[in-house]
Design an enzyme around this catalytic site. Structure first.
Site, PDB file in Angstrom:
ATOM      1  CD  GLU A 194      -2.623  -1.072   2.660  1.00 50.35           C
ATOM      2  OE1 GLU A 194      -3.416  -0.126   2.837  1.00 50.35           O
ATOM      3  OE2 GLU A 194      -2.413  -1.959   3.507  1.00 50.35           O
ATOM      4  NE  ARG A 224       4.033  -8.634  10.736  1.00 54.59           N
ATOM      5  CZ  ARG A 224       3.344  -7.495  10.683  1.00 54.59           C
ATOM      6  NH1 ARG A 224       2.047  -7.501  10.936  1.00 54.59           N
ATOM      7  NH2 ARG A 224       3.942  -6.365  10.381  1.00 54.59           N
ATOM      8  CE  LYS A 282       2.590   0.881   5.518  1.00 55.75           C
ATOM      9  NZ  LYS A 282       1.652   0.366   4.537  1.00 55.75           N
TER      10      LYS A 282
END
Length: 760
Positions: free
Chosen positions: A260, A475, A485
């Site tokens: 993104e 992950r 973020k």
């Protein structure tokens, strides 16, 4: 029909296995149904052998219609060993569509083929005779498992236990019972093997050097064989769609990295980048970089540029750069198709109404198709206010989320499509359809998207379009940092870090600025590999990869962070000496650089003490120390002080050949240039800052940045470019920062050298 441990024990499961099975509600329900159906077929009598097969069917074969097809063969004992059952399940993987061809199925799993005890005895006798010399020589050290494998190859449908029993019997007949010498010999062989394995270095025991080595360990489906993947949904149109897909791609592996564009990539993305690009490359395929630009409120041009720059910095080049917005028209038409199929509807519940996992059912779920079509068109044309309507899909995610949103209204300018659209698709709707449109073969994503896999397959199959296979992996998490973020934005807003590339962060731009080589990051990703587990990796592994790389690419130089002036009163020459110093002491082929050695030098202030204990091996009033690269030892003659502060040392030098070898050697500079050096430590005090009371902002390490504004460095680095990396002797690895000017160089410490706790 109710699951219970008693029911599961009745087919031969142990107490422990029965209890474990009962805890898994899905498997327990499936096994319960299988047991009752098997009882109906076999008249309530189920022996332990059949029971084991029932358990294997319930846990490994998810297609209930295929289980129903197999049960009569199992209950009637036409399938009577594990080889046949495994072959039967493999047949369904290769032939997923109905109806089942009975004759081909029977041939594939050996139904009707009888292997007699005499057949097994004859084959084992033949194998024993073929290996007779080696068996007599090695006796019980011989690898008898190889005989089992060979026998099973010649008698495909023989029961493995029967084969092993016959081999054991004929071995004893040939060799007699094991003697004491046989047992000792076997123990010695095992001990020798263990000793050899123990002596191997870490590099020898781990063959993982690059991500290509990781790829070799994976067992993913081949293009067009999607249906062989566990959990993949097969419809009556699947095989035809896959044939069209193969015709379009030519059997090419196609992956994508789909970030993104609402922030800068971090160390976890490095693993995803390597996985996607390297998997494609290792299989002669292609990898797309696709920006998931469906949320225009948070997307900025700097993020688009930064993401592509990071991908290329790590050494990868996308086959093609695409955007989800490239497919807005196709996605819109798919939405109309979904409504026409009765699988999507326009809903007027608010965002708060549908949050969580137990929202109130939508009163508009069953509204007429025509009505939803009109309202969806109104949404597209801006006739409905933002937040007053969404398009929802009639499906449930694996985590229990009911009817996820496909489209929402946002009157926001889009960086690429401008103001053409005021409805934007969500991740749950967009991701799989863009994968389908780009004919992605392997949709690789982190484990948090596992709960989306069923909706991924559902949506592609609901629209009768090509359905890729989604593969999940764990992950990458590191301690003492945050990569969210949202959290990084807070750190910037509070002035704790300067920007996304602040070297204390673990964004890729920050690591680059700090001096981490991309090859070291790639090697780190290869070392941690690809697993399903969610684990936190100690930063020491990353640091070891960085040190290993920098040791071979960062030339040596000398710098002094906190300078103390030293005047040599007996300097041996009338003018400065020019010394040639190796760039890499361990590799003379990489050349030398010249440094100045003059009457005035500067040393680290902490390399001198007026008095010190026996463990201090550097310069004192009564202890000399060697000067690196000079061939001289320095001794204090007198100390110049100002109000008790040491301002300067007057010293004499002596050739090392004429004195006892000093206990230590220190670095120094002469006729240096000034510079600024920034020393970075961990940004947070605890491994998991999010768990600290009051939140991660209360866990900041106030000493995470120390600036030496009056540092000095050898003039040989004056021509260095931004991101040039050096090893400052005795201090660590450093990188030239982008804030540098012609008048002042600024260096960031990448990391310390390996600690030497034995010296002071």
């Amino acid at each position: 029909m109710e699951a219970s441990t008693e029911l599961f024990r009745s087919i031969g499961l142990s107490n422990l296995k029965a209890e474990e099975t009962l805890r898994n509600k899905i498997v327990a329900a499936r096994l319960t149904a299988v047991i009752f159906e098997a009882r109906r077929l076999s008249g309530n009598k189920i022996d332990s052998n059949v029971g084991n097969f029932l358990y294997q069917l319930a846990t490994e074969l998810r297609n209930l219609s295929k289980i129903s097809y197999l049960l009569p063969y199992v209950c009637n004992k036409e399938i009577e060993n594990k080889s046949q059952l495994s072959a039967a399940m493999a047949y369904f993987v290769d032939n997923p569509t109905d109806p089942v061809d009975d004759e081909k199925f029977k041939a594939a799993c050996g139904i009707g083929i009888t292997v007699t005890p005499q057949d097994i005895k004859d084959v084992v006798t033949q194998l024993i005779n073929e290996n007779r010399r080696e068996i007599l020589s090695q006796r019980y050290k011989f690898n008898f498992s190889s005989l089992i494998f060979q026998a099973r190859t010649r008698l495909k449908w023989a029961d493995g236990k029967d084969v092993k029993s016959e081999i054991d019997a004929q071995t004893i007949s040939l060799l007699g019972p094991k003697t004491e010498e046989d047992s000792l010999s076997i123990k010695r062989a095992k001990k020798k093997k263990k000793a050899i394995e123990t002596q191997k270095s870490p590099d020898e025991t781990s063959s993982i050097g690059t991500f290509n080595d990781v790829i070799k360990t994976l067992n993913f489906h081949k293009p067009g064989k999607n249906y062989k993947t566990d959990g993949y949904v097969v419809t009556d149109k699947t095989m035809e769609i896959l044939r069209h897909h193969l015709k379009y791609t030519g059997g090419q592996v196609r992956t994508r990295f789909p970030p993104e564009p609402n922030g800068i990539l971090h160390i976890g993305h490095a693993k995803a980048i390597n996985f996607n690009f390297c998997y494609a490359k290792a299989n002669d395929g292609i990898c797309f970089l696709r920006y998931d630009d469906t949320n225009p409120e948070v997307e900025e041009e700097e993020y688009f540029i930064g993401i592509l720059d990071a991908v290329r910095w790590l050494g990868h080049e996308p086959y093609k750069v695409t955007h989800s917005s490239d497919y807005f028209k196709e996605l819109y038409h798919y939405a109309i198709d979904l409504i026409n199929r009765g699988l999507a509807y326009v809903c007027h519940q608010s965002g708060d109404d549908i949050k969580g996992y137990n929202p109130l059912p939508s009163p508009w779920r069953d509204r007429p198709i025509e009505e939803s079509l009109i309202l969806f068109e109104d949404m597209k044309n801006g006739k409905i206010a933002e937040g007053k309507a969404t398009l929802r899909m009639k499906t449930t995610l694996e985590d229990g989320k009911v009817d996820p949103v496909a489209y929402r209204i946002k009157f926001t300018h889009h960086a690429r499509s401008g103001d053409k659209w005021c409805i934007y698709p969500t991740y749950d709707y967009t991701h799989c359809l863009c994968d389908s449109l780009e004919h992605i073969t392997h949709s690789l994503c982190t484990k948090e998207f596992q709960s989306r896999r069923s909706s991924y397959y559902w949506l592609c199959n609901a629209l009768d379009v090509y359905c890729p296979v989604q593969w999940e992996y764990g992950r990458l998490n590191l301690p003492y940092t945050v990569v969210s973020k949202r959290k990084i934005v807070k750190l910037i807003k509070h002035g704790i870090v300067r920007s996304w590339d602040d070297p204390r962060l673990y964004t890729l731009s920050a690591l680059r600025r700090r001096g981490f080589p991309p090859t070291a990051i790639n090697r780190f990703c290869a070392k941690i590999g690809v697993t399903m587990a969610q684990v936190t990796i100690d930063t020491q592994l990353l640091e070891s990869c960085v040190r290993e790389e920098l040791n071979s690419v960062a030339p040596r130089t000398m710098a002094v962070l906190d300078p103390l002036k030293v005047t040599i009163t007996n300097f041996p020459e009338s003018k400065n000496m020019i010394l040639s110093v190796p760039n890499f002491p361990h590799d003379s082929r990489k050349g030398n650089h010249d440094i100045v050695f003059g009457k005035v030098i500067y040393i680290e202030r902490n390399d001198f003490r007026k008095t010190a204990g026996e463990n201090f091996h550097r310069l004192t009033k009564n202890q000399c120390v060697g000067l690196r690269h000079t061939g001289y030892v320095i001794a204090v003659q007198s100390i110049v002080e100002d109000n008790g502060n040491v301002k300067e040392l007057l010293a004499v030098v002596m050739a090392t050949s004429g004195v006892h070898k000093p206990k230590g050697f220190i670095h120094w500079v002469s006729e240096p240039v000034s510079c600024e050096v920034r020393i970075y430590e961990r940004l947070f005090k605890h491994a998991n800052p999010a768990e600290v009371p009051g939140g991660f902002l209360n866990d900041i390490n106030k000493d995470s940045l120390q600036i030496f504004s009056k540092a000095l460095i050898d003039a040989s680095v004056m021509s260095a470019r931004v991101e040039s990396r050096y090893q400052f002797e005795r201090l660590g690895y450093f990188c030239l920062d982008k804030d540098s000017t012609k008048k002042k160089l600024i260096f960031n410490r990448t990391m310390k050298l390996r600690e030497d706790t034995g010296k002071d």
